[in-house]
Motif scaffolding. Sequence first.
Motif, PDB file in Angstrom:
ATOM      1  N   ARG A  56      97.597  57.261  14.514  1.00 50.24           N
ATOM      2  CA  ARG A  56      97.684  57.088  13.071  1.00 50.24           C
ATOM      3  C   ARG A  56      96.627  56.110  12.560  1.00 50.24           C
ATOM      4  O   ARG A  56      96.125  56.268  11.438  1.00 50.24           O
ATOM      5  N   MET A  57      96.246  55.105  13.369  1.00 52.86           N
ATOM      6  CA  MET A  57      95.279  54.113  12.925  1.00 52.86           C
ATOM      7  C   MET A  57      93.925  54.760  12.651  1.00 52.86           C
ATOM      8  O   MET A  57      93.261  54.441  11.656  1.00 52.86           O
ATOM      9  N   CYS A  97      93.422  57.943  11.902  1.00 49.82           N
ATOM     10  CA  CYS A  97      93.555  58.838  10.750  1.00 49.82           C
ATOM     11  C   CYS A  97      93.627  58.051   9.445  1.00 49.82           C
ATOM     12  O   CYS A  97      93.062  58.470   8.427  1.00 49.82           O
ATOM     13  N   ASP A  98      94.323  56.911   9.454  1.00 52.13           N
ATOM     14  CA  ASP A  98      94.372  56.086   8.245  1.00 52.13           C
ATOM     15  C   ASP A  98      93.005  55.512   7.897  1.00 52.13           C
ATOM     16  O   ASP A  98      92.683  55.319   6.719  1.00 52.13           O
ATOM     17  N   ARG A 119      93.520  64.122   9.060  1.00 51.69           N
ATOM     18  CA  ARG A 119      94.966  63.932   9.084  1.00 51.69           C
ATOM     19  C   ARG A 119      95.652  64.993   9.929  1.00 51.69           C
ATOM     20  O   ARG A 119      96.718  64.740  10.510  1.00 51.69           O
ATOM     21  N   GLN A 156      96.574  63.982  13.583  1.00 50.66           N
ATOM     22  CA  GLN A 156      97.466  62.860  13.872  1.00 50.66           C
ATOM     23  C   GLN A 156      98.632  63.319  14.738  1.00 50.66           C
ATOM     24  O   GLN A 156      99.313  64.295  14.447  1.00 50.66           O
TER      25      GLN A 156
END
Length: 397
Positions: A310-311, A313-314, A320, A323
């Motif tokens: 997630r890090m 992708c954020d 996204r 993820q």
Amino acid sequence: MSRPRKDPRAARAAHRIAGGARPRFDLAAAPAPAGRPRRDPRAEERLALVPGTLRRRLDRAQRVAVASAMPPALPEAPEAAPRLRVIAEPAFLVAVVPDAPGGRLSAHDRQLFGAARMLADEGGGAVLAFVAQPGEDLGPAGADRVLALPVSGHDPEAKALALNAALAALDLRHVLFPESTDGGDLARRLAALSGEPFFAGAESLSPKAVTRAARGRRVEQRRVPPRLVNLAPDAVAPHAGTLHEALPVAFAFPQPSGGAVLSAEFIPADPAKVSLAEADFVVSAGNGVSDLDTFRALVAALNGTPGASRMLCDAGLMPRSAQVGASGTVLDARVYFALGIAGAPQHLQGVAKCEQVIAVNTDLHAAMIERAGLAIVADAQKVMPALLALLQQERQP
């Protein structure tokens, strides 16, 4: 490390003055004899502290004995090998027709063998596996007999004709299929050829009843298990505990006649364009990967599907759709290769169904290292070019 543990009853008896009507105690008397040793958690923590790290880390493997007076621990008994169970003369047979993609049993196939063992063990029967290529995993899965089908490639019509001949000649009490694309099609073809009762989408199975949901799951249909049953995923637990012999047997199948399928070829999808939910081999990058070009080259060399934490992708470094985790995509892959991923709880939920997990991380105590079946405690930035060099070396003549 440890200090003697006090026994309050013994201490009270040692300080008591005898001969009085009322209980009196002499606090200056000698203390009671020490009982069993008492642990000192602060001393244990100081010994387990790993020096030279920015974050406070403890190595629990460095524990020492809390007291010399403690009795030595008993040696651990070696793990017993699984017991081989031989069924020489079965009363009947319960057949399993697994999908076995790529010649190996899937999780759904192992659940079929668990259901077949439950049906066969009820009355002294045996489990017969119909496979295209016999493998070594059939015995641990629960197969007593193995019969190779004379069909190669994708030819469901010829496979259904071969199963129909075996169904008419052998004492098969039940035949179990997986509720999948290939298994469902083959079961319906066999039901049409043989005229046997067929129960599709079974969600629970026992020797006395088989059930499934109907009418928008408002009604439960129940009946005695027929001869042909399609089993839904996660309906029965896989077989475990005993090892079965998986003895090959011979059967005179009729000569296959020309069917409607002249030739069939399996064309694999491009793993780079397959969605994570359908991917078989996923290679993911985490916060420990900064060279994404080398990561993409490694994914292409391994012929895998790219994923990310997630890090990344954020931060916008990965899309996204890549993820992995409870807030992204929950995987059902055969192999998951995690590079530089510590393993947050949401990420571990996303890889819970993966059969094999390989992790590369510098932290020995990372949650992903603990989850992995194969762990490499190293920097992912150094592991990726090393793997690329090894792959390039293997491909050279």
